[in-house]
Write an enzyme that holds these catalytic residues in place. Sequence first.
Site, PDB file in Angstrom:
ATOM      1  N   SER A  70      -1.436  12.769 -37.924  1.00 55.01           N
ATOM      2  CA  SER A  70      -0.145  13.440 -38.078  1.00 55.01           C
ATOM      3  C   SER A  70       0.253  14.142 -36.786  1.00 55.01           C
ATOM      4  CB  SER A  70      -0.218  14.478 -39.201  1.00 55.01           C
ATOM      5  OG  SER A  70      -0.511  13.861 -40.419  1.00 55.01           O
TER       6      SER A  70
HETATM    7  N1  SAH Z   1      -4.527  13.852 -41.927  1.00 52.11           N
HETATM    8  C1  SAH Z   1      -5.192  12.822 -41.182  1.00 52.11           C
HETATM    9  C2  SAH Z   1      -4.813  11.391 -41.506  1.00 52.11           C
HETATM   10  C3  SAH Z   1      -3.473  11.114 -42.078  1.00 52.11           C
HETATM   11  S1  SAH Z   1      -3.166   9.395 -42.362  1.00 52.11           S
HETATM   12  C4  SAH Z   1      -4.998  13.046 -39.696  1.00 52.11           C
HETATM   13  O1  SAH Z   1      -4.002  13.667 -39.301  1.00 52.11           O
HETATM   14  O2  SAH Z   1      -5.819  12.575 -38.926  1.00 52.11           O
HETATM   15  C5  SAH Z   1      -3.573   9.332 -44.094  1.00 52.11           C
HETATM   16  C6  SAH Z   1      -5.026   9.021 -44.391  1.00 52.11           C
HETATM   17  O3  SAH Z   1      -5.141   8.903 -45.805  1.00 52.11           O
HETATM   18  C7  SAH Z   1      -5.513   7.711 -43.801  1.00 52.11           C
HETATM   19  O4  SAH Z   1      -6.649   7.963 -43.034  1.00 52.11           O
HETATM   20  C8  SAH Z   1      -5.858   6.867 -45.029  1.00 52.11           C
HETATM   21  O5  SAH Z   1      -6.979   6.035 -44.824  1.00 52.11           O
HETATM   22  C9  SAH Z   1      -6.106   7.926 -46.077  1.00 52.11           C
HETATM   23  N2  SAH Z   1      -5.956   7.494 -47.479  1.00 52.11           N
HETATM   24  C10 SAH Z   1      -4.925   6.832 -48.066  1.00 52.11           C
HETATM   25  N3  SAH Z   1      -5.184   6.630 -49.382  1.00 52.11           N
HETATM   26  C11 SAH Z   1      -6.390   7.196 -49.636  1.00 52.11           C
HETATM   27  C12 SAH Z   1      -7.205   7.324 -50.803  1.00 52.11           C
HETATM   28  N4  SAH Z   1      -6.849   6.815 -51.996  1.00 52.11           N
HETATM   29  N5  SAH Z   1      -8.367   7.972 -50.699  1.00 52.11           N
HETATM   30  C13 SAH Z   1      -8.784   8.479 -49.501  1.00 52.11           C
HETATM   31  N6  SAH Z   1      -8.080   8.380 -48.371  1.00 52.11           N
HETATM   32  C14 SAH Z   1      -6.887   7.765 -48.424  1.00 52.11           C
END
Ligand code: SAH
Length: 287
Positions: free
Chosen positions: A122
């Site tokens: 993000s």
């Molecule tokens: N907040 C983090 C990543 C945001 S992107 C940062 O800023 O680095 C959103 C993340 O959610 C991704 O890494 C994706 O793999 C994860 N995601 C999506 N669906 C998910 C689920 N059902 N369970 C666990 N993680 C999930």
Amino acid sequence: MRAEVLFPRLTTTYGRFYCAPRRLHRYNNSSSSSQFLKLNLSRFSGGLCLLTAFFHMEQYHSGTGSSGKKAMVETLERFGVISSKRVGQVMETLDRGLFVPVGSSSAYVDTPMPIGYNATISAPHMHATCLQLLEDKLQPGMRALDVGSGTGYLTGCFALMVGDEGRVVGVDHIPELVDMSIKNIEKSVAASLLKKGSLSLHVGDGRKGWQEFAPYDAIHVGAAASKIPQPLLDQLKPGGRMVIPLGTYLQELKVIDKSEDGSVKVHTETSVRYVPLTSRDEQLGGF
Ligand code: SAH
């Protein structure tokens, strides 16, 4: 009023997903100067535009280390995204440069970035917004869950805020991202918390939360759900707060407060665009 109407030439979609308030910004990272234009038509609450609109152009130095972090935090403070000293301190302490893809020159520029697997880190203003919203529930000794922990940056910020008496859990369903987040944390000032066990990162379906250390004072969800997953509500402590983006194409950042009697109040903070909270197969489709 929509940013596109006011400044049509300055607003574009960053990409398919960008983890940012939708009305925020236009950034232009030219490789040499990393100039950026920032357009922020403020925050929405309950559908009303409450705060200021501003237009800002700034020469951004994408240098590494403390100067980049400091400039990033100062900019976020100047525009009111960060108002808490603790939030400013933690974002200055945990080096975002260790969490962005290797070789990136934009670590401290206010933009999200692809991290592979159809996911993004993000933008700094989005991390700051979520830290601000959760700050009261990230006091020393408290417990926090970060669903969709991705690079581990926000998970690391939570861990530094609750300290070694607290407990922070990050969950992501992509094993490679969890491995990467652990490596990122190991290089950072939060490494000792990982070693001591007050911070841990796990592979799992975040829609189920992480029961082992529940209930949590703070729950952050870093991907957009179509509805609030019940296990997350169940794992929120009475008196606790959850921040979660809800929606598909049109998404809103929701703040959910659970009172001591277990009832919940929900308010809308802002309009956003996150990757979906979904199954691993669905996320990886086409990757
Ligand atoms: N907040 C983090 C990543 C945001 S992107 C940062 O800023 O680095 C959103 C993340 O959610 C991704 O890494 C994706 O793999 C994860 N995601 C999506 N669906 C998910 C689920 N059902 N369970 C666990 N993680 C999930």
